[in-house]
Design a protein around this motif. Sequence first.
Motif, PDB file in Angstrom:
ATOM      1  N   MET A  86       0.706  -1.314   0.036  1.00 28.89           N
ATOM      2  CA  MET A  86       0.219  -0.011  -0.021  1.00 28.89           C
ATOM      3  C   MET A  86       0.875   1.302   0.029  1.00 28.89           C
ATOM      4  SD  MET A  86      -3.027  -1.168   2.582  1.00 28.89           S
ATOM      5  CE  MET A  86      -3.888   0.219   2.223  1.00 28.89           C
ATOM      6  N   ARG A  87       2.102   1.264   0.411  1.00 26.03           N
ATOM      7  CA  ARG A  87       2.909   2.277   0.506  1.00 26.03           C
ATOM      8  C   ARG A  87       2.283   3.364   1.652  1.00 26.03           C
ATOM      9  NH1 ARG A  87       4.655  -0.966  -2.432  1.00 26.03           N
ATOM     10  NH2 ARG A  87       5.918  -0.630  -4.183  1.00 26.03           N
ATOM     11  N   GLU A  96     -12.303  -3.347 -10.332  1.00 31.50           N
ATOM     12  CA  GLU A  96     -12.365  -4.437 -11.208  1.00 31.50           C
ATOM     13  C   GLU A  96     -13.922  -4.309 -11.947  1.00 31.50           C
ATOM     14  OE1 GLU A  96     -11.935  -7.811  -9.091  1.00 31.50           O
ATOM     15  OE2 GLU A  96      -9.811  -7.709  -8.997  1.00 31.50           O
ATOM     16  N   GLN A  97     -14.640  -3.779 -11.092  1.00 35.03           N
ATOM     17  CA  GLN A  97     -16.134  -3.562 -11.679  1.00 35.03           C
ATOM     18  C   GLN A  97     -16.364  -2.567 -12.718  1.00 35.03           C
ATOM     19  OE1 GLN A  97     -18.513  -3.254  -8.061  1.00 35.03           O
ATOM     20  NE2 GLN A  97     -18.701  -5.284  -7.445  1.00 35.03           N
ATOM     21  N   PHE A  98     -15.663  -1.506 -12.424  1.00 36.08           N
ATOM     22  CA  PHE A  98     -15.754  -0.337 -13.440  1.00 36.08           C
ATOM     23  C   PHE A  98     -14.862  -0.361 -14.501  1.00 36.08           C
ATOM     24  CE2 PHE A  98     -18.094   0.955  -9.383  1.00 36.08           C
ATOM     25  CZ  PHE A  98     -19.182   1.423 -10.140  1.00 36.08           C
ATOM     26  N   GLN A  99     -13.506  -1.300 -14.454  1.00 36.51           N
ATOM     27  CA  GLN A  99     -12.704  -1.005 -15.543  1.00 36.51           C
ATOM     28  C   GLN A  99     -13.036  -2.169 -16.684  1.00 36.51           C
ATOM     29  OE1 GLN A  99      -8.614  -1.467 -13.869  1.00 36.51           O
ATOM     30  NE2 GLN A  99      -7.860  -0.468 -15.664  1.00 36.51           N
ATOM     31  N   PRO A 100     -13.063  -1.481 -17.834  1.00 34.88           N
ATOM     32  CA  PRO A 100     -13.388  -2.377 -18.826  1.00 34.88           C
ATOM     33  C   PRO A 100     -12.365  -3.501 -18.924  1.00 34.88           C
ATOM     34  CG  PRO A 100     -12.549  -0.363 -19.781  1.00 34.88           C
ATOM     35  CD  PRO A 100     -12.716  -0.121 -18.226  1.00 34.88           C
ATOM     36  N   LYS A 101     -12.750  -4.805 -19.378  1.00 31.41           N
ATOM     37  CA  LYS A 101     -11.954  -5.859 -19.901  1.00 31.41           C
ATOM     38  C   LYS A 101     -11.524  -5.631 -21.513  1.00 31.41           C
ATOM     39  CE  LYS A 101     -13.319  -8.833 -16.057  1.00 31.41           C
ATOM     40  NZ  LYS A 101     -13.768 -10.133 -15.699  1.00 31.41           N
ATOM     41  N   SER A 102     -10.456  -6.436 -21.638  1.00 33.65           N
ATOM     42  CA  SER A 102     -10.153  -6.576 -23.228  1.00 33.65           C
ATOM     43  C   SER A 102     -10.855  -7.656 -23.592  1.00 33.65           C
ATOM     44  CB  SER A 102      -8.713  -7.029 -23.292  1.00 33.65           C
ATOM     45  OG  SER A 102      -8.223  -7.290 -24.497  1.00 33.65           O
ATOM     46  N   TYR A 134      -8.859  -4.337   4.407  1.00 34.61           N
ATOM     47  CA  TYR A 134     -10.410  -4.239   4.108  1.00 34.61           C
ATOM     48  C   TYR A 134     -10.782  -3.223   3.184  1.00 34.61           C
ATOM     49  CZ  TYR A 134     -15.332  -2.891   4.328  1.00 34.61           C
ATOM     50  OH  TYR A 134     -16.617  -2.486   3.729  1.00 34.61           O
ATOM     51  N   PHE A 135     -10.344  -2.156   3.101  1.00 27.30           N
ATOM     52  CA  PHE A 135     -10.326  -0.861   2.465  1.00 27.30           C
ATOM     53  C   PHE A 135      -9.658  -1.035   0.956  1.00 27.30           C
ATOM     54  CE2 PHE A 135     -10.917   2.134   6.094  1.00 27.30           C
ATOM     55  CZ  PHE A 135     -12.179   2.446   5.967  1.00 27.30           C
ATOM     56  N   ARG A 136      -8.257  -1.638   0.945  1.00 29.70           N
ATOM     57  CA  ARG A 136      -7.475  -1.919  -0.050  1.00 29.70           C
ATOM     58  C   ARG A 136      -8.219  -2.951  -0.984  1.00 29.70           C
ATOM     59  NH1 ARG A 136      -3.531  -5.476  -2.217  1.00 29.70           N
ATOM     60  NH2 ARG A 136      -2.407  -4.308  -3.516  1.00 29.70           N
ATOM     61  N   LYS A 137      -9.131  -3.971  -0.419  1.00 31.48           N
ATOM     62  CA  LYS A 137      -9.599  -4.887  -1.128  1.00 31.48           C
ATOM     63  C   LYS A 137     -11.020  -4.395  -1.558  1.00 31.48           C
ATOM     64  CE  LYS A 137      -8.064  -9.356   1.244  1.00 31.48           C
ATOM     65  NZ  LYS A 137      -8.558 -10.514   1.860  1.00 31.48           N
ATOM     66  N   ARG A 138     -11.634  -3.590  -0.867  1.00 29.94           N
ATOM     67  CA  ARG A 138     -12.703  -3.087  -1.348  1.00 29.94           C
ATOM     68  C   ARG A 138     -12.559  -2.047  -2.708  1.00 29.94           C
ATOM     69  NH1 ARG A 138     -15.975   1.073   2.442  1.00 29.94           N
ATOM     70  NH2 ARG A 138     -14.367   2.481   1.539  1.00 29.94           N
ATOM     71  N   ASP A 139     -11.427  -1.271  -2.630  1.00 33.92           N
ATOM     72  CA  ASP A 139     -11.211  -0.358  -3.740  1.00 33.92           C
ATOM     73  C   ASP A 139     -10.631  -1.250  -4.904  1.00 33.92           C
ATOM     74  OD1 ASP A 139     -11.563   1.689  -2.029  1.00 33.92           O
ATOM     75  OD2 ASP A 139      -9.539   2.359  -1.867  1.00 33.92           O
TER      76      ASP A 139
END
Length: 457
Positions: free
Chosen positions: A374-375, A443-449, A433-438
């Motif tokens: 996470m840095r 993944e839900q909003f980023q289009p797949k190739s 938890y926050f990282r997994k949720r983000d």
Amino acid sequence: MQYFSIIDFLYGPVVLVLLIFFASIHTKRKIETSPEYRYYNWGLYVKLIGGLALCFIYSFYYGGGDTINYYHDGICMMNLFFTNPSAVFTIMVDGLDIHNYFYFSPETGYPIYYRDAHTFFVVKVIFLFVLISGGSYIVATLLVTYASFTGIWRLYKVFVMEFPQLQKQMAIAILFIPSVFFWGSGILKDTITLAAIGHYTYGFYMTFIRREKMLTSFLTIAVAAFFLVSIKPYIILALLPGSLVWLVQKYISQMPNKVMKTLAGPLFFVIAIGGGYVLLLNMNTLLGQYSIDNVLEKAVTTYKDLKADYYKGNSFDIGEFEATVPSMLSKAPAAITAGLFRPFLWEVRNIVMLLSGIEGAILMFLTFRILWKMRIIGIARYFAKNHLLVFALIFSLFFAFSVGISTSKFGSLFRYRIPVLPFFVGSLFILVYFRKRDLKAREQFQPKSAETGYLNT
């Protein structure tokens, strides 16, 4: 066996069964509306096991120690109660000093802890449990452990109310860390103060964050703070900064205007920290040897004591420092590392150190794994998402620093740092938890190739 009698082995199992029975009834009444109660019984079981283990290890392995001494002094108070109740009342109100020490006699026995008012306050608390137990060491241990579990459970409820999705993770962080349910159980200062921290956090959360049950919650804060100031005042020093920031961030988050939030945030944080510092300066008389000036001097004295040969092999060194804030802050990384992770595995000298060393190694691995993924910047941006996370991290890091810079013996370190672990480990679970949720949201909003089916990055 000198600390045990036939009462322990006859009365002890009966009390243990009764406590488990009452806990089961309580769980059945609560679990339908509060599903987190599925961990209540198991949390209590491990705490009772920790209390009994502490009792027997100090009796048979160490052959004495703080828990034995507190029990001994409780017996002295109980004997005096049956011969001179008014004297006990006077001591409970005024404390014990050279002026009323003459109440005790060879028949009652003489208390060991009478020179320090903070330590004798623990004796006064333990005396009540010893009296109820009929003088049984095992039963008194069970009763103290059961009573202290209320504070731990309330701390767990605070985290679960904020993060109902993390019931299992918070149970691990708060109820099931081995060193916490071992050193935080039984007849010790740390058992009482850890419970008080839990009650304080719950009372603060209900009063200022949720604004529910205001009167009883505020009384909870007052009573918990009284116990902390009476036993270990420096814990208040560690709780205060996080509490103020927690409160400020809560009210800033409720501002409707983003510009106002941006402008008010830094100003309110400066006021909170400045106000906290002024408050601490005005608490010097109340805090006594734990006032700011005395704490600085005491830390330096502890460091010098570290050089003594009789601590060799059971102590650690974070380097030289002076009794000034800048000098101590320069040792913050080493002190926080010691407060959280030491002893390192190569520093282990006995079985107790080995268990703490393994626990510290696991915690260090998890911490650096999260930092790597996470840095620092990634972690910082989650601070604005939840005020409990801010409070937990500030308290745990500040407390770890305080313990690491003022404690040089591993034996003391194991006990002193137990309030850190539930808050720090709970913070790690929240960050994960926050990282997994983000990541899931991305993944839900980023289009797949279309060709590979993988996310376009």
